[in-house]
Design a protein around this motif. Sequence first.
Motif, short mmCIF file in Angstrom:
data_model
loop_
_atom_site.label_atom_id
_atom_site.label_comp_id
_atom_site.label_asym_id
_atom_site.label_seq_id
_atom_site.Cartn_x
_atom_site.Cartn_y
_atom_site.Cartn_z
N ALA A 72 0.84 -1.21 0.00
CA ALA A 72 0.00 0.00 0.00
C ALA A 72 0.86 1.25 0.00
N ASN A 73 1.92 1.26 0.81
CA ASN A 73 2.80 2.43 0.87
C ASN A 73 3.52 2.69 -0.44
N SER A 74 3.76 1.64 -1.20
CA SER A 74 4.46 1.83 -2.48
C SER A 74 3.57 2.53 -3.51
N LEU A 75 2.27 2.48 -3.30
CA LEU A 75 1.33 3.07 -4.25
C LEU A 75 0.57 4.28 -3.72
N ILE A 76 0.38 4.33 -2.41
CA ILE A 76 -0.39 5.44 -1.80
C ILE A 76 0.51 6.09 -0.75
N PRO A 77 1.08 7.24 -1.05
CA PRO A 77 1.97 7.89 -0.08
C PRO A 77 1.20 8.51 1.08
N ASN A 78 1.88 8.66 2.19
CA ASN A 78 1.39 9.40 3.35
C ASN A 78 0.22 8.77 4.09
N GLN A 102 7.30 3.73 7.88
CA GLN A 102 6.19 3.16 7.12
C GLN A 102 4.95 2.93 7.97
N ILE A 103 5.13 2.84 9.29
CA ILE A 103 3.99 2.73 10.20
C ILE A 103 4.20 3.72 11.34
N LYS A 104 3.08 4.22 11.91
CA LYS A 104 3.22 5.18 13.00
C LYS A 104 3.21 4.50 14.36
#
Length: 161
Positions: A72-78, A102-104
Amino acid sequence: MNLIIQIWGSIKEGIKEDERGEPLEKWTVKADQYPIPFWSVELFIKQGLSPEYLGKKWLEPCAGDGNIIKAANSLIPNLEWSARELRPDYYNGLNKLYEDGQIKDFTIGSFLDDTITRPERQWDVILSNPPYTLTTEFLFKSLKVSKYVIFLLSLNYLGSQ
């Protein structure tokens, strides 16, 4: 970024228990542990998951090695990811995702345990590949704590219902 790490239970001489003294194994079945392929998550996300519509606070309650989060992070930033994982052996991998931004936050413990996820609707989206044998329990809990629930399930599960 605040780090929230909770390790529920203890690891003494190979015994893994939750805070009530119950074996963690009661929440999972070894044959039920299967990582989802990175490419399948990417294909799903490319079909139109939009944080502008869905929101940016996402949870993966069965994070494992983080394949869903990484894809998901590779396609949807922030995205603001939280991760939950029952098995302590995934701590190092989740901690690396935290350190890499990558995770909070992440928790080692059962998502189904109410002490970990109390506030209702605290996440916008839950995106997960839940354990086959506990899909119904994960679904009901997810609907309580999130606006949108997206489960990547095998056709075997859908055919059994």
